[in-house]
Write an enzyme that holds these catalytic residues in place. Structure first.
Site, short mmCIF file in Angstrom:
data_model
loop_
_atom_site.label_atom_id
_atom_site.label_comp_id
_atom_site.label_asym_id
_atom_site.label_seq_id
_atom_site.Cartn_x
_atom_site.Cartn_y
_atom_site.Cartn_z
N HIS A 138 0.88 -1.17 0.00
CA HIS A 138 0.00 0.00 0.00
C HIS A 138 0.92 1.22 0.00
O HIS A 138 1.98 1.20 0.64
CB HIS A 138 -0.82 0.14 1.28
N ASP B 101 2.29 2.01 3.36
CA ASP B 101 3.28 1.11 3.99
C ASP B 101 4.68 1.61 3.72
O ASP B 101 5.56 1.58 4.56
CB ASP B 101 3.24 -0.31 3.39
N HIS C 190 -10.64 -14.25 4.54
CA HIS C 190 -11.89 -13.52 4.29
C HIS C 190 -12.99 -14.50 3.86
O HIS C 190 -14.16 -14.29 4.18
CB HIS C 190 -11.69 -12.47 3.20
N ASP D 4 -4.85 -13.86 -1.99
CA ASP D 4 -4.14 -13.50 -0.77
C ASP D 4 -4.09 -14.76 0.07
O ASP D 4 -5.09 -15.17 0.67
CB ASP D 4 -4.84 -12.35 -0.03
N ASP E 116 -10.02 -11.73 11.52
CA ASP E 116 -9.05 -11.90 10.43
C ASP E 116 -7.66 -12.06 11.04
O ASP E 116 -6.92 -11.08 11.18
CB ASP E 116 -9.13 -10.64 9.55
N ASP F 45 -5.11 -13.56 9.82
CA ASP F 45 -4.04 -13.44 8.81
C ASP F 45 -2.82 -14.28 9.14
O ASP F 45 -1.69 -13.78 9.16
CB ASP F 45 -3.61 -11.96 8.67
N ASP G 288 -0.62 -12.50 2.36
CA ASP G 288 -1.21 -11.44 3.18
C ASP G 288 -1.34 -12.03 4.59
O ASP G 288 -2.44 -12.37 5.04
CB ASP G 288 -2.57 -11.03 2.59
C1 XLS Z 1 -7.23 -6.68 4.88
C2 XLS Z 1 -6.90 -6.90 3.48
C3 XLS Z 1 -5.76 -6.06 2.98
C4 XLS Z 1 -5.73 -6.08 1.47
C5 XLS Z 1 -4.96 -4.98 0.88
O1 XLS Z 1 -7.92 -7.45 5.52
O2 XLS Z 1 -6.64 -8.24 3.29
O3 XLS Z 1 -4.56 -6.50 3.53
O4 XLS Z 1 -5.24 -7.27 0.99
O5 XLS Z 1 -5.48 -3.75 1.21
NI NI Z 2 -7.12 -10.20 5.70
NI NI Z 3 -5.79 -9.15 1.65
#
Ligand code: XLS
Ligand code: NI
Ligand code: NI
Length: 436
Positions: free
Chosen positions: A101, A104, A271, A296, A307, A309, A339
């Site tokens: 991003h 970032d 997600h 992702d 989330d 991740d 991600d």
């Molecule tokens: C957040 C999203 C983000 C996108 C990019 O939950 O996954 O990381 O991939 O903005």
């Molecule tokens: Ni995410």
């Molecule tokens: Ni993402």
């Protein structure tokens, strides 16, 4: 240039018997699977935000991770050091892509023009690093969710001034992505959703989101940016309800607003599960509708409803994901972007390597399993047989629209009760386990 990960050497493939934690056991970049190298199948990307900007903060606690590239009170110096460190990381790990991003890479200044000037400077450095290392940009994106101005959304904000600010940010992010040769650009609706319907005009917000995306499509054409646009579904978090809920709701939105030709989907595993689906479901939905763009790659925690991740480690899941992706012809512009973030207690720089190595190996195993499943056709034969009736003269008449209810009633009155066939789920599950 100083070395930021001095204890880590280039990660090599050592094979399944290796006990070294800093080696690949399954991922061998140049090994061919179904006629294509592993690196070309996966197009692995590291996400800048989690890996280089994530410091282990959570809603209850402060950062836990110290990184030498953060050791300065000058935020631009930190930004420059972090970029250098990231390309050292990509090279040592052996990934060919990264994703970021704007925010970032570039700390926001007090005015937009100052921020843009900073971003230009850092993009130049990134370009030089890309050229030196051969690492490419899988996709760029714009952070439209962290700054308080975006607390009520960006394109769906009740204020047109915020909408305009968001447009200006995305315009710049598109220019930078193009400058860096980005192969794609992702729209994730950071706060495009609502907290309460009591203060929300949903119809208007959706119209605005579509208008925003159309402007992006127009600007893309204007600057001749050739990358693929992606929209990334997520059902909730940070808002209670995000408009891009899942693949199906994104697809309906894109169709309604005449955007299907311009955006494909970037599917994120965690997600999918937040939306009450599996990763495989979301991928399959995209393939069935010709809208799969990129992935992702991460995972959630079965017991937690947010989330998380986490890095993907589940071989069953990587196998099924690769099975769908391979059956769809593989990635073109997209790839597998991690991600994902290391856990708050994983504070060593080496943990960043362990996390990525494990995930790449998990996908390499998934790929090999899926390739074998495709070659041996045990699964696909059963599915084909299950639908064989549709290939008969009778089934074809229906598919081709040559008969209607009246003819089907005559047919049914004549032939009576249809024969039922087993769905053979347990048999199929056993077959999958033969490959895992
Ligand atoms: C957040 C999203 C983000 C996108 C990019 O939950 O996954 O990381 O991939 O903005
Ligand atoms: Ni995410
Ligand atoms: Ni993402």
């Amino acid at each position: 240039m100083p070395e930021y990960f001095p204890k880590i050497k280039k990660i090599k493939f050592e094979g399944p018997d290796s006990k070294s934690p800093l080696a690949f056991k399954h991922y061998k970049a140049k090994q061919k699977v179904l006629g294509k190298t592993m690196e070309d199948h996966f197009r692995f990307a590291v996400s800048y935000w989690h890996t280089f900007k994530g410091q282990g903060m959570d809603p209850f606690g402060l950062p836990t991770m110290e990184r030498i590239y953060n050791n300065s009170s000058d935020e631009m110096q930190v930004a420059e050091q972090t970029l250098d460190a990231s390309f050292e990381f990509f090279t040592k790990l052996g990934v060919n892509f990264w994703c970021f991003h704007d925010a970032d890479v570039c700390p926001e200044a007090s005015t937009l023009s100052e921020t843009n000037a900073r971003l230009d400077k850092l993009a130049k450095q990134a370009k030089r690093l890309q050229d030196d290392t051969g690492v490419k940009l899988l996709w760029g994106t714009c952070n439209l969710f962290s700054n308080p101005r975006f607390m009520s959304g960006a394109a769906t904000n009740p204020s047109p001034q915020v909408f305009a600010f968001a447009a200006a940010k995305v315009k710049k992010a598109l220019e930078v992505t193009k400058y860096l040769g980005g192969e794609g650009y992702t729209f994730w609706g950071g706060r495009e959703g609502y907290e309460t319907l009591l203060n929300t005009n949903m119809g208007r917000e959706l119209d605005h989101l579509a208008a925003f995306l159309h402007m992006a499509v127009d600007y893309k054409k204007e600057i001749k940016f050739k990358g693929q646009f992606y929209i990334e579904p997520k059902p909730k978090e940070p808002t209670k309800h995000q408009y891009d809920f899942d693949a199906a709701s994104c697809y309906a939105f894109l169709q309604k607003y005449d955007l299907v030709d311009h955006l494909k989907l970037n599917i994120e595993a965690n997600h999918a599960t937040l939306a009450g689906h599996s990763l495989q479901h979301e991928l399959e939905f995209c393939c069935a509708n010709g809208i799969l763009g990129s992935v992702d790659a991460n995972r959630g925690d079965e017991l937690l409803g947010w989330d998380t991740d986490q890095f993907p480690t589940n071989i069953y899941e990587t196998t099924m994901a690769m099975y769908v992706i391979l059956n769809n012809g593989g990635f073109t512009t997209g790839g597998l972007n991690f991600d994902a973030k290391v856990r708050r207690q994983s504070t060593d720089p080496a943990d960043l390597f362990h996390a990525h190595i494990g995930a790449m190996d998990a996908f390499a195993r998934g790929l090999k399993n899926a390739a074998k499943m495709i070659k041996e056709k045990r699964l696909s034969k059963i599915v084909k047989k299950r639908y064989a009736g549709w290939d008969s003269a009778f089934g074809q008449k229906i598919e081709k629209g040559k008969v209607g209810f009246k003819e089907l009633e005559i047919y049914t009155l004549k032939h009576g009760e249809p024969k039922v066939n087993s769905g053979q789920q347990e048999l199929l599950e056993n077959i999958i386990n033969d490959y895992i």
